[in-house]
Design a protein around this motif. Structure first.
Motif, mmCIF file in Angstrom:
data_model
loop_
_atom_site.group_PDB
_atom_site.id
_atom_site.type_symbol
_atom_site.label_atom_id
_atom_site.label_comp_id
_atom_site.label_asym_id
_atom_site.label_seq_id
_atom_site.Cartn_x
_atom_site.Cartn_y
_atom_site.Cartn_z
ATOM 1 N N ALA A 7 -80.220 23.495 32.818
ATOM 2 C CA ALA A 7 -79.841 24.755 34.260
ATOM 3 C C ALA A 7 -80.089 26.014 34.615
ATOM 4 N N PRO A 8 -81.718 26.332 35.095
ATOM 5 C CA PRO A 8 -81.533 27.863 35.341
ATOM 6 C C PRO A 8 -80.996 28.521 35.658
ATOM 7 N N LEU A 9 -80.652 30.067 35.005
ATOM 8 C CA LEU A 9 -79.629 30.969 35.113
ATOM 9 C C LEU A 9 -79.687 31.637 36.402
ATOM 10 N N TRP A 10 -79.059 31.710 36.956
ATOM 11 C CA TRP A 10 -79.008 32.288 38.237
ATOM 12 C C TRP A 10 -77.642 33.578 37.766
ATOM 13 N N PHE A 61 -66.169 26.598 37.330
ATOM 14 C CA PHE A 61 -65.390 26.733 38.825
ATOM 15 C C PHE A 61 -66.329 26.209 39.819
ATOM 16 N N PRO A 62 -65.352 25.385 40.425
ATOM 17 C CA PRO A 62 -66.210 24.688 41.935
ATOM 18 C C PRO A 62 -66.966 26.372 42.950
ATOM 19 N N SER A 63 -67.822 25.197 43.058
ATOM 20 C CA SER A 63 -68.701 26.348 44.162
ATOM 21 C C SER A 63 -69.119 25.596 45.079
ATOM 22 N N ASP A 64 -68.638 25.952 46.628
ATOM 23 C CA ASP A 64 -69.327 25.320 47.755
ATOM 24 C C ASP A 64 -70.730 25.411 47.708
ATOM 25 N N ARG A 65 -70.944 26.835 47.587
ATOM 26 C CA ARG A 65 -72.878 26.719 47.398
ATOM 27 C C ARG A 65 -73.376 26.115 46.656
ATOM 28 N N GLU A 66 -72.684 25.631 46.418
ATOM 29 C CA GLU A 66 -73.405 24.783 45.277
ATOM 30 C C GLU A 66 -73.390 24.036 45.037
ATOM 31 N N SER A 67 -71.983 23.426 45.739
ATOM 32 C CA SER A 67 -71.551 22.200 45.517
ATOM 33 C C SER A 67 -71.918 21.095 44.146
ATOM 34 N N ALA A 68 -71.039 21.702 43.261
ATOM 35 C CA ALA A 68 -71.039 21.369 42.238
ATOM 36 C C ALA A 68 -70.667 22.942 41.568
ATOM 37 N N TYR A 69 -69.731 22.361 40.105
ATOM 38 C CA TYR A 69 -69.554 23.847 39.357
ATOM 39 C C TYR A 69 -70.176 24.394 39.048
ATOM 40 N N VAL A 70 -70.001 25.930 38.541
ATOM 41 C CA VAL A 70 -70.682 26.866 37.647
ATOM 42 C C VAL A 70 -69.760 27.157 36.699
ATOM 43 N N LEU A 71 -71.128 27.596 36.027
ATOM 44 C CA LEU A 71 -70.549 27.949 34.573
ATOM 45 C C LEU A 71 -71.156 29.954 34.658
ATOM 46 N N PRO A 72 -69.702 30.316 34.370
ATOM 47 C CA PRO A 72 -70.633 31.654 34.507
ATOM 48 C C PRO A 72 -70.813 32.247 32.410
ATOM 49 N N MET A 73 -72.010 32.975 32.346
ATOM 50 C CA MET A 73 -72.567 33.227 31.072
ATOM 51 C C MET A 73 -72.415 34.841 31.113
ATOM 52 N N LYS A 74 -71.200 34.685 29.926
ATOM 53 C CA LYS A 74 -70.749 36.690 30.065
ATOM 54 C C LYS A 74 -72.064 37.385 29.235
ATOM 55 N N LYS A 75 -72.754 38.177 29.383
ATOM 56 C CA LYS A 75 -73.431 38.806 28.835
ATOM 57 C C LYS A 75 -73.204 39.394 27.395
ATOM 58 N N ALA A 76 -72.536 39.062 26.539
ATOM 59 C CA ALA A 76 -72.736 39.122 25.181
ATOM 60 C C ALA A 76 -73.493 37.620 24.990
ATOM 61 N N VAL A 77 -73.106 36.927 25.496
ATOM 62 C CA VAL A 77 -74.154 35.186 25.156
ATOM 63 C C VAL A 77 -75.093 34.701 25.424
ATOM 64 N N ARG A 78 -75.402 35.804 27.086
ATOM 65 C CA ARG A 78 -76.874 36.294 27.699
ATOM 66 C C ARG A 78 -77.471 36.737 26.478
ATOM 67 N N LYS A 80 -77.340 37.838 22.979
ATOM 68 C CA LYS A 80 -77.084 37.084 21.805
ATOM 69 C C LYS A 80 -78.251 35.921 22.088
ATOM 70 N N GLU A 81 -78.217 35.406 23.007
ATOM 71 C CA GLU A 81 -79.002 34.102 23.007
ATOM 72 C C GLU A 81 -80.645 34.122 23.979
ATOM 73 N N SER A 82 -80.929 35.794 24.488
ATOM 74 C CA SER A 82 -81.718 36.205 25.083
ATOM 75 C C SER A 82 -82.212 35.553 26.209
ATOM 76 N N LEU A 83 -81.099 35.168 26.750
ATOM 77 C CA LEU A 83 -81.779 34.266 28.390
ATOM 78 C C LEU A 83 -81.843 35.414 29.278
ATOM 79 N N GLU A 84 -82.655 34.748 30.511
ATOM 80 C CA GLU A 84 -83.520 35.630 31.285
ATOM 81 C C GLU A 84 -83.365 34.913 32.260
ATOM 82 N N ALA A 85 -83.312 35.768 33.923
ATOM 83 C CA ALA A 85 -83.264 34.956 35.016
ATOM 84 C C ALA A 85 -83.606 33.637 35.754
ATOM 85 N N GLY A 86 -83.977 32.818 35.966
ATOM 86 C CA GLY A 86 -84.223 31.433 36.081
ATOM 87 C C GLY A 86 -84.536 30.827 35.056
#
Length: 98
Positions: A7-10, A61-78, A80-86
């Protein structure tokens, strides 16, 4: 319960300096919602997550806005894994008992 998905990072627009997430797909979110879990803050579920070569424990965490659970992505992971928005993020998520 164990699941893998991509799934995309947002970024959460209310706190742009530090809050990044991946939305857990509807089918996996439904499975999480059906788990008999002890009460936790905000309906959170403890999980072990693997993204690339990084594994850590956190909560989804459940998110009403997303109508699903959301997984927080901490900076250290982003970082280390070179993750970018989208960009798509390949996630393996496993519930943990405490």
């Amino acid at each position: 319960m164990r699941a893998s998905f991509t799934a995309p990072l947002w970024q959460w627009e209310a706190r742009t300096e530090s809050w990044w997430f991946v939305t857990v797909p509807a089918d996996v979110s439904d499975d999480l919602a059906d788990l008999p879990l002890p009460p936790r803050g905000f309906g959170s579920v403890r999980v072990r997550v693997t993204v690339g070569s990084t594994t850590w424990q956190t909560s989804v965490f459940p998110s009403d806005r997303e109508s699903a659970y959301v997984l927080p992505m901490k900076k250290a992971v982003r970082t280390k894994e070179s993750l970018e928005a989208g960009e798509p993020v390949a996630v393996t998520l496993e519930t943990v008992d405490l």
